[in-house]
Design an enzyme around this catalytic site. Structure first.
Site, PDB file in Angstrom:
ATOM      1  N   LYS A  96       1.021  -1.209   0.049  1.00 41.05           N
ATOM      2  CA  LYS A  96       0.025  -0.007  -0.107  1.00 41.05           C
ATOM      3  C   LYS A  96       0.981   1.395   0.077  1.00 41.05           C
ATOM      4  O   LYS A  96       1.780   1.418   0.708  1.00 41.05           O
ATOM      5  CB  LYS A  96      -0.810  -0.019   1.294  1.00 41.05           C
ATOM      6  CG  LYS A  96      -2.398   0.533   0.983  1.00 41.05           C
ATOM      7  CD  LYS A  96      -2.838   0.145   2.381  1.00 41.05           C
ATOM      8  CE  LYS A  96      -4.276   0.738   2.373  1.00 41.05           C
ATOM      9  NZ  LYS A  96      -4.969   0.564   3.516  1.00 41.05           N
TER      10      LYS A  96
HETATM   11  C1  E4P Z   1      -8.084   1.656   3.665  1.00 40.18           C
HETATM   12  O1  E4P Z   1      -7.432   0.976   2.977  1.00 40.18           O
HETATM   13  C2  E4P Z   1      -7.770   2.185   4.924  1.00 40.18           C
HETATM   14  O2  E4P Z   1      -7.459   1.246   5.815  1.00 40.18           O
HETATM   15  C3  E4P Z   1      -9.451   2.570   5.832  1.00 40.18           C
HETATM   16  O3  E4P Z   1     -10.449   2.240   4.950  1.00 40.18           O
HETATM   17  C4  E4P Z   1      -9.281   4.035   6.170  1.00 40.18           C
HETATM   18  O4  E4P Z   1     -10.453   4.281   6.957  1.00 40.18           O
HETATM   19  P1  E4P Z   1     -10.663   5.339   8.086  1.00 40.18           P
HETATM   20  O5  E4P Z   1     -10.912   6.555   7.184  1.00 40.18           O
HETATM   21  O6  E4P Z   1     -12.008   4.899   8.763  1.00 40.18           O
HETATM   22  O7  E4P Z   1      -9.459   5.488   8.935  1.00 40.18           O
END
Ligand code: E4P
Length: 226
Positions: A86
């Site tokens: 990522k």
């Molecule tokens: C995506 O891959 C992120 O890990 C995640 O969905 C972020 O979500 P949040 O905005 O609730 O922290």
């Protein structure tokens, strides 16, 4: 639409996986911190998640410069065959994505909020792009509308000349906060929704399901006692 669980918690991943409908996992530094994760344990933790779920498991690079992201990305990808690296949609992240994609390493470009970011991610060879829905809602903008813009824009093009991975880029609806977000993500054509475990559980809960089940159980008691 495929379902990923958005967590670093092994118990949640184990349970979601046992439901038989889990396609992958996404993690991020916040989710790892939330379970009390320590830096030295991170590689082993990712290996454990990868052993629980055969599908793609996103592990996030925390490096800043492109060279460091590439180095970290290679290390993460070496942990297990189903690791997806990522990388944030920044200038440095994009340059690193191209290098990783050319080496056959799958990248999920994260923290995506706009159509240009998503198209550039595809051009650079990202295999996944993650538009954040809930964080738009947090600033009083419609996150589902922005997600739809990205799905439509990517669908407008023949992506076959994108960097490796980009030609089959999949949109992961991320920052999902409710079952309603999951419904909307499916309706606007997201390929995947990555969903926190608590929300995944809520996706299976409906008062009419509970009421119907209660009535069936009551009537079955009558049958047993007849
Ligand atoms: C995506 O891959 C992120 O890990 C995640 O969905 C972020 O979500 P949040 O905005 O609730 O922290």
């Amino acid at each position: 639409m495929k379902f990923f669980v958005d967590t670093a918690d092994l118990d949640e991943i184990r349970e979601a996986s046992a439901w038989g409908a889990l396609d992958g996992v996404t993690t991020n530094p916040t989710l790892y911190a939330r379970i009390g994760g320590k830096l030295a344990d991170f590689p082993e933790h990712i290996r454990r998640i990868c052993a629980l779920v055969p599908g793609p498991v996103s592990a996030e690079s925390t490096a800043a410069g492109r060279k460091e992201i590439v180095r970290e990305g290679r290390e993460l990808a070496a942990l297990a065959p189903n690791v997806v690296v990522k990388v944030p949609v920044t200038v440095e992240g994009l340059a690193a994505t191209r290098v990783l994609a050319d080496e056959g390493i799958r990248v999920n470009m994260t923290l995506c909020f706009t159509v240009p970011q998503a198209i550039l991610a595809a051009r650079a060879g990202a295999r996944y792009v993650s538009p954040f829905v809930g964080r738009y809602d947090d600033i009083a903008e419609d996150g589902v509308d922005r997600l739809e813009d990205i799905v439509v824009a990517l669908g407008n093009y023949d992506l076959s000349d994108c960097g490796p991975g980009g030609e089959s880029i999949e949109v992961i609806a991320a920052s999902i906060r409710s079952a309603h977000h999951v419904t909307q993500a499916a309706l606007v054509g997201a390929d995947i929704a990555t969903v926190p475990f608590a929300v995944l559980r809520k996706c299976l809960s409906h008062p009419l399901t509970d009421k119907g089940l209660e009535a069936f159980n009551k009537d079955w008691e009558k049958v047993k006692n007849a």
